[in-house]
Design a protein around this motif. Structure first.
Motif, PDB file in Angstrom:
ATOM      1  N   ASP A 155      29.195  39.113  46.071  1.00 13.10           N
ATOM      2  CA  ASP A 155      30.558  39.914  46.659  1.00 13.10           C
ATOM      3  C   ASP A 155      31.650  39.674  45.686  1.00 13.10           C
ATOM      4  N   SER A 156      31.618  39.145  44.269  1.00  9.05           N
ATOM      5  CA  SER A 156      32.719  38.980  43.533  1.00  9.05           C
ATOM      6  C   SER A 156      33.832  38.197  44.063  1.00  9.05           C
ATOM      7  N   THR A 157      33.470  37.160  45.092  1.00  4.75           N
ATOM      8  CA  THR A 157      34.431  36.777  45.712  1.00  4.75           C
ATOM      9  C   THR A 157      34.094  35.375  45.845  1.00  4.75           C
ATOM     10  N   LEU A 158      35.254  34.237  45.780  1.00  9.69           N
ATOM     11  CA  LEU A 158      34.923  33.018  46.299  1.00  9.69           C
ATOM     12  C   LEU A 158      35.514  33.184  47.851  1.00  9.69           C
ATOM     13  N   LYS A 159      34.695  33.556  48.804  1.00 10.82           N
ATOM     14  CA  LYS A 159      35.128  33.913  49.892  1.00 10.82           C
ATOM     15  C   LYS A 159      35.591  32.741  50.900  1.00 10.82           C
ATOM     16  N   ILE A 160      34.792  31.663  50.675  1.00  5.94           N
ATOM     17  CA  ILE A 160      35.588  30.475  51.846  1.00  5.94           C
ATOM     18  C   ILE A 160      36.783  30.279  51.351  1.00  5.94           C
ATOM     19  N   GLU A 161      37.014  30.276  49.998  1.00  9.49           N
ATOM     20  CA  GLU A 161      38.506  29.845  49.436  1.00  9.49           C
ATOM     21  C   GLU A 161      39.691  30.935  49.843  1.00  9.49           C
ATOM     22  N   GLN A 162      39.134  32.094  49.892  1.00  7.85           N
ATOM     23  CA  GLN A 162      39.965  33.305  50.299  1.00  7.85           C
ATOM     24  C   GLN A 162      40.215  33.257  51.699  1.00  7.85           C
ATOM     25  N   GLU A 163      39.258  32.731  52.530  1.00  6.13           N
ATOM     26  CA  GLU A 163      39.524  32.780  53.984  1.00  6.13           C
ATOM     27  C   GLU A 163      40.735  31.527  54.197  1.00  6.13           C
ATOM     28  N   MET A 164      40.342  30.346  53.516  1.00  5.89           N
ATOM     29  CA  MET A 164      41.077  29.255  53.918  1.00  5.89           C
ATOM     30  C   MET A 164      42.491  29.511  53.148  1.00  5.89           C
ATOM     31  N   MET A 165      42.762  30.214  52.069  1.00  4.67           N
ATOM     32  CA  MET A 165      44.126  30.539  51.811  1.00  4.67           C
ATOM     33  C   MET A 165      44.972  31.510  52.633  1.00  4.67           C
ATOM     34  N   ASN A 166      44.106  32.526  52.942  1.00  2.00           N
ATOM     35  CA  ASN A 166      44.819  33.375  53.787  1.00  2.00           C
ATOM     36  C   ASN A 166      45.100  32.935  55.188  1.00  2.00           C
ATOM     37  N   LYS A 167      44.485  31.993  55.754  1.00  6.38           N
ATOM     38  CA  LYS A 167      44.765  31.314  56.916  1.00  6.38           C
ATOM     39  C   LYS A 167      46.111  30.252  56.630  1.00  6.38           C
ATOM     40  N   LYS A 168      46.208  29.757  55.455  1.00  8.91           N
ATOM     41  CA  LYS A 168      47.180  28.706  55.455  1.00  8.91           C
ATOM     42  C   LYS A 168      48.443  29.344  54.825  1.00  8.91           C
ATOM     43  N   PHE A 169      48.141  30.416  54.101  1.00 10.26           N
ATOM     44  CA  PHE A 169      49.455  30.875  53.116  1.00 10.26           C
ATOM     45  C   PHE A 169      49.431  32.484  53.382  1.00 10.26           C
ATOM     46  N   GLY A 170      48.607  33.032  54.160  1.00 18.12           N
ATOM     47  CA  GLY A 170      48.766  34.505  54.407  1.00 18.12           C
ATOM     48  C   GLY A 170      48.596  35.304  53.263  1.00 18.12           C
ATOM     49  N   LYS A 171      47.989  34.688  52.076  1.00 19.45           N
ATOM     50  CA  LYS A 171      47.447  35.593  51.047  1.00 19.45           C
ATOM     51  C   LYS A 171      46.554  34.514  50.196  1.00 19.45           C
ATOM     52  N   SER A 172      46.002  35.336  49.313  1.00 17.40           N
ATOM     53  CA  SER A 172      45.051  34.257  48.481  1.00 17.40           C
ATOM     54  C   SER A 172      45.196  34.564  46.957  1.00 17.40           C
ATOM     55  N   TYR A 173      44.810  33.995  46.238  1.00 22.10           N
ATOM     56  CA  TYR A 173      44.888  33.875  44.844  1.00 22.10           C
ATOM     57  C   TYR A 173      43.862  33.435  43.783  1.00 22.10           C
ATOM     58  N   GLY A 174      43.459  34.341  42.782  1.00 26.34           N
ATOM     59  CA  GLY A 174      42.390  33.780  41.801  1.00 26.34           C
ATOM     60  C   GLY A 174      40.939  33.538  42.432  1.00 26.34           C
ATOM     61  N   VAL A 175      40.750  34.193  43.673  1.00 29.93           N
ATOM     62  CA  VAL A 175      39.525  34.181  44.302  1.00 29.93           C
ATOM     63  C   VAL A 175      38.548  35.252  43.969  1.00 29.93           C
ATOM     64  N   THR A 176      38.960  36.238  43.071  1.00 29.74           N
ATOM     65  CA  THR A 176      38.227  37.350  42.900  1.00 29.74           C
ATOM     66  C   THR A 176      37.991  37.455  41.500  1.00 29.74           C
ATOM     67  N   PHE A 177      36.731  38.031  41.004  1.00 32.31           N
ATOM     68  CA  PHE A 177      36.301  38.034  39.543  1.00 32.31           C
ATOM     69  C   PHE A 177      35.246  38.985  39.561  1.00 32.31           C
ATOM     70  N   THR A 178      35.064  39.142  38.134  1.00 30.38           N
ATOM     71  CA  THR A 178      34.210  40.214  37.638  1.00 30.38           C
ATOM     72  C   THR A 178      32.954  39.593  36.962  1.00 30.38           C
ATOM     73  N   ASN A 179      32.059  39.853  37.857  1.00 30.83           N
ATOM     74  CA  ASN A 179      30.677  39.006  37.757  1.00 30.83           C
ATOM     75  C   ASN A 179      29.778  39.631  36.534  1.00 30.83           C
ATOM     76  N   PRO A 180      29.340  38.623  35.840  1.00 32.03           N
ATOM     77  CA  PRO A 180      28.345  39.049  34.821  1.00 32.03           C
ATOM     78  C   PRO A 180      27.139  40.006  35.201  1.00 32.03           C
ATOM     79  N   ASP A 181      26.408  40.761  34.681  1.00 26.53           N
ATOM     80  CA  ASP A 181      25.194  41.224  35.110  1.00 26.53           C
ATOM     81  C   ASP A 181      24.281  40.531  35.429  1.00 26.53           C
ATOM     82  N   PHE A 182      23.917  39.993  36.768  1.00 26.92           N
ATOM     83  CA  PHE A 182      22.844  38.906  36.918  1.00 26.92           C
ATOM     84  C   PHE A 182      21.520  39.119  36.514  1.00 26.92           C
ATOM     85  N   VAL A 183      21.046  40.568  36.385  1.00 23.18           N
ATOM     86  CA  VAL A 183      19.774  41.105  36.098  1.00 23.18           C
ATOM     87  C   VAL A 183      19.494  40.609  34.641  1.00 23.18           C
ATOM     88  N   GLN A 184      20.802  41.204  33.757  1.00 27.50           N
ATOM     89  CA  GLN A 184      20.727  40.790  32.361  1.00 27.50           C
ATOM     90  C   GLN A 184      20.809  39.407  32.161  1.00 27.50           C
TER      91      GLN A 184
END
Length: 384
Positions: free
Chosen positions: A314-343
């Motif tokens: 899902d291109s997201t560190l989701k648990i970190e995102q949820e913890m940041m949103n809960k504590k700070f109301g926003k998140s930072y640096g938790v989404t990324f562009t994945n490599p092509d896992f098949v390749q």
């Protein structure tokens, strides 16, 4: 042995270079110990004094290979049962007394039932999974059954304890006239847990995109055998797996709890396959956890191992995102562009496929389970 696990032996550099005689040290067997009969009878008497016991099972039961003895004890007691993450599989999904997993930070449904209990029978539970203050807020009396004495804790008020080999202790206990204490927590709790944790599979359009973790887990349940080993990585998906997935046997589901080491699934799958070469192994990891130890695929390939890697993408560190949103109301640096896992899989010399629907996922799984002589990676696009 209690508690088994990895051991680090560190030697000074000058000592490590010395030549020593090759003379292995013979292992010393540890004698099996069980509580005295008076203590076991006292524990049985204690159970008679209460009307609503609730059994809590930890992974010590699995480590001590005491599942059969535990099941007989539960059958005779007839009280509700819950288990920790690492004890999953001790009861079947359809067992009438199974109130499923506990140990979540939020929405831990079974806690309502524990609050109604007047005695907690805690068997083989390790505090590293969840401290008593999180699940025994009422300070309900405890019957402690474990290989080690109970730890002193305000929220763990021990009325009686049976310290010794769990398997042998329960075997002797089961020879007594164990009182039946059938009771049902209020609010149709068992059904509520099943619905909340998505334990029962719902009919869906198998061509829907994207998939959910629950879709994947129900498919694994359908396609896997009783000997299939499933290993979960750490991340937001770990909670979903701990709630939804119901292994067919104990010790066939491995999850890192307590220290909860992210990145465990890939190297853990290598260890599981080396230990059980004839069993199918399924590694479930998030994209973040996979990227932490993806290089271990080279190790697995070099060792000639075979297992299935499911990357929940899902291109997201989701648990970190949820913890940041809960504590700070926003998140930072938790989404990324994945490599092509098949390749990326192909670059390691293993087979990689992407599943864009439940039909595709199940077809890939069937092929992978049938061709058990290769490593197969399945890149699964999830709802973000």
């Amino acid at each position: 042995m209690e508690k088994p696990g990895p051991v680090v032996v560190e030697l000074p550099e000058d000592l490590a270079t010395q030549i020593v005689p090759i003379k292995p040290i013979s292992p010393t067997s540890i004698p099996v110990s069980i509580p005295i009969m008076e203590s076991i009878q006292a524990a049985n008497t204690l159970i008679r004094q209460y009307e609503r016991p609730f059994v809590i099972i930890g992974n010590g039961v699995v480590r001590q290979e005491a599942v059969d003895e535990l099941q007989l004890f539960i059958e005779r007691l007839q009280s509700p049962v819950t288990h920790s993450y690492m004890a999953k599989g001790v009861l079947s999904k359809n067992h009438p007394q199974n109130f499923f997993t506990f140990g979540f930070n939020e929405k831990d449904e079974v806690l309502a039932g524990l609050k109604e209990a007047d005695l907690l029978i805690v068997i083989g539970f390790d505090f590293v999974e969840k401290l008593p203050k999180e699940w025994n807020t009422e300070k309900t009396p405890i019957l402690h059954i474990d290989t080690l004495p109970a730890e002193i804790d305000e929220y763990y008020p021990v009325e009686a304890e049976l310290v010794g080999d769990i398997k042998q202790t329960l075997r002797v206990f089961n020879q007594l006239d164990i009182p039946a204490k059938p009771w049902i927590p209020s609010g149709n709790l068992q059904k509520q847990i099943k619905q909340s944790y998505h334990i029962e599979e719902k009919k869906i359009d198998s061509n829907l995109l994207p998939l959910t973790i629950e879709d994947i887990l129900h498919s694994i349940d359908k396609l896997s055998s009783e000997e299939t080993i499933v290993i979960s990585d750490v991340g937001a998906h770990k909670v979903s797996i701990a709630r939804t997935y119901q292994p067919k046997n104990a010790n066939k589901f491995i999850i890192s709890n307590g220290l909860a080491s992210m990145g465990i699934a890939l190297p853990g799958s290598i260890g599981a396959k080396l230990a059980c070469p004839n069993d199918s192994v399924i590694c479930i990891t998030g994209d973040g956890g996979a990227l932490m130890n993806f290089a271990e695929i080279e190790t697995a390939k070099r060792l000639g191992l075979s297992f299935i890697i499911i990357v929940l993408n899902d291109s997201t560190l989701k648990i970190e995102q949820e913890m940041m949103n809960k504590k700070f109301g926003k998140s930072y640096g938790v989404t990324f562009t994945n490599p092509d896992f098949v390749q990326l899989a192909t670059s390691f010399g293993i087979k990689g496929e992407q599943a864009n629907s439940l039909v595709e996922f199940e077809n890939i799984m069937k092929r992978a389970l049938k061709n058990a002589d290769e490593i197969v990676l399945i890149d699964v696009l999830l709802k973000s």
